[in-house]
Design a protein around this motif. Structure first.
Motif, PDB file in Angstrom:
ATOM      1  N   THR A  21     -14.191   6.685 -26.512  1.00  0.00           N
ATOM      2  CA  THR A  21     -13.338   7.679 -25.850  1.00  0.00           C
ATOM      3  C   THR A  21     -13.907   8.141 -24.509  1.00  0.00           C
ATOM      4  OG1 THR A  21     -14.446   9.506 -27.006  1.00  0.00           O
ATOM      5  CG2 THR A  21     -12.549   8.499 -28.096  1.00  0.00           C
ATOM      6  N   GLU A  93     -12.142  16.531 -30.693  1.00  0.00           N
ATOM      7  CA  GLU A  93     -11.918  15.299 -29.951  1.00  0.00           C
ATOM      8  C   GLU A  93     -12.512  15.409 -28.552  1.00  0.00           C
ATOM      9  OE1 GLU A  93      -7.778  14.517 -29.931  1.00  0.00           O
ATOM     10  OE2 GLU A  93      -7.651  14.166 -32.096  1.00  0.00           O
ATOM     11  N   ASP A  95     -11.231  14.390 -25.673  1.00  0.00           N
ATOM     12  CA  ASP A  95     -10.263  14.851 -24.675  1.00  0.00           C
ATOM     13  C   ASP A  95     -10.147  16.377 -24.676  1.00  0.00           C
ATOM     14  OD1 ASP A  95      -9.614  12.369 -23.702  1.00  0.00           O
ATOM     15  OD2 ASP A  95      -8.094  12.024 -25.238  1.00  0.00           O
ATOM     16  N   TYR A  96     -10.241  16.983 -25.839  1.00  0.00           N
ATOM     17  CA  TYR A  96     -10.128  18.440 -25.919  1.00  0.00           C
ATOM     18  C   TYR A  96     -11.263  19.117 -25.152  1.00  0.00           C
ATOM     19  CZ  TYR A  96     -10.439  23.125 -27.919  1.00  0.00           C
ATOM     20  OH  TYR A  96     -10.536  24.484 -28.084  1.00  0.00           O
ATOM     21  N   THR A  99     -11.025  18.540 -21.273  1.00  0.00           N
ATOM     22  CA  THR A  99     -10.072  19.406 -20.575  1.00  0.00           C
ATOM     23  C   THR A  99     -10.597  20.827 -20.464  1.00  0.00           C
ATOM     24  OG1 THR A  99      -8.907  19.719 -22.688  1.00  0.00           O
ATOM     25  CG2 THR A  99      -8.056  18.036 -21.182  1.00  0.00           C
ATOM     26  N   THR A 156      -3.755  13.311 -21.499  1.00  0.00           N
ATOM     27  CA  THR A 156      -3.984  13.820 -22.850  1.00  0.00           C
ATOM     28  C   THR A 156      -2.733  14.310 -23.523  1.00  0.00           C
ATOM     29  OG1 THR A 156      -4.487  16.043 -21.966  1.00  0.00           O
ATOM     30  CG2 THR A 156      -6.323  14.498 -22.261  1.00  0.00           C
ATOM     31  N   SER A 158       0.696  14.284 -25.476  1.00  0.00           N
ATOM     32  CA  SER A 158       1.380  13.372 -26.389  1.00  0.00           C
ATOM     33  C   SER A 158       2.847  13.306 -26.020  1.00  0.00           C
ATOM     34  CB  SER A 158       1.243  13.864 -27.833  1.00  0.00           C
ATOM     35  OG  SER A 158       1.760  15.173 -27.964  1.00  0.00           O
TER      36      SER A 158
END
Length: 213
Positions: A21, A93, A95-96, A99, A156, A158
């Protein structure tokens, strides 16, 4: 400030735990978004290893940090500090946390640029042209971080489910077709339809009687 440092540590820990990731984070996150110089250097180590498609674990990150001269005999950081960050329990995660790190960088950039523009406006020695030029430069630097923030939101987010299309309403009645429930019924015009015409049958007996009369 401590919360921001915790977010950076969690990002690095999840990156070591889930190395696949890391590579796409280079599209919107940069080392200068980190508040800690150690964390910025470790993030550069992770992205460098991921770009070369090499294994990522605490030992390889430690070797990469030495190769990039993040760890030096006279430096402020030690191998124990690097291993401590890489071996933390990963929660959430990548990405969380990425950000969150970028959001803190964006807010800090907005705060610094606002202060810079305020100092420019308070400087009476500047001409209007110099004030406008300095303000544009400050806003341009902030727009760069804001652009990366927008890319992060796009990367990121969805995709939302598509709503089914609705057919326009029709005043004409519709016939129901039970054999094809998935197909929409066709409109039937009852006003223009005429009854079927029966075939004409000749009655020879009646004709004969009429002739006689």
């Amino acid at each position: 400030m401590e919360e921001r440092l915790d977010d950076e540590r969690m990002l690095l820990a999840t990156g070591v735990t889930h190395p696949t990731t890391i590579i796409h984070l280079r599209g919107y996150l940069q080392p200068n978004d980190f508040a800690s110089a150690l964390h910025a250097g470790l993030f550069a180590c992770l992205t460098g290893l991921a770009h070369r498609n090499e294994a990522i674990d605490p030992v390889t990150v430690l070797w990469e940090s030495q190769h990039r001269r993040l760890l030096t005999p006279a430096g402020p950081y030690t191998p124990e500090q690097v291993l401590h960050v890489c071996r933390q329990a990963a929660v959430g995660e990548t990405d969380y946390w990425a950000t969150r790190v970028l959001r803190s960088s964006l807010l800090q950039a907005a705060h610094h640029q606002a202060q810079h523009i305020g100092r420019l406006t308070d400087d009476a020695s500047l001409t209007p042209h110099q004030l406008i030029t300095g303000t544009r430069r400050a806003l341009s630097d902030f727009a760069t971080v804001r652009g990366r923030w927008n890319r992060a939101q796009h990367a990121t987010a969805s995709p939302l489910p598509k709503r089914p299309r609705r057919r326009p309403p029709s005043d004409a009645p519709r016939a129901v077709s039970p054999s094809h429930p998935d197909h929409p019924p066709e409109a039937v015009d009852y006003q223009c339809r005429r009854p079927p015409r029966l075939p004409h049958r000749a009655h020879h007996g009646h004709h004969r009687d009429d002739r006689r009369q």
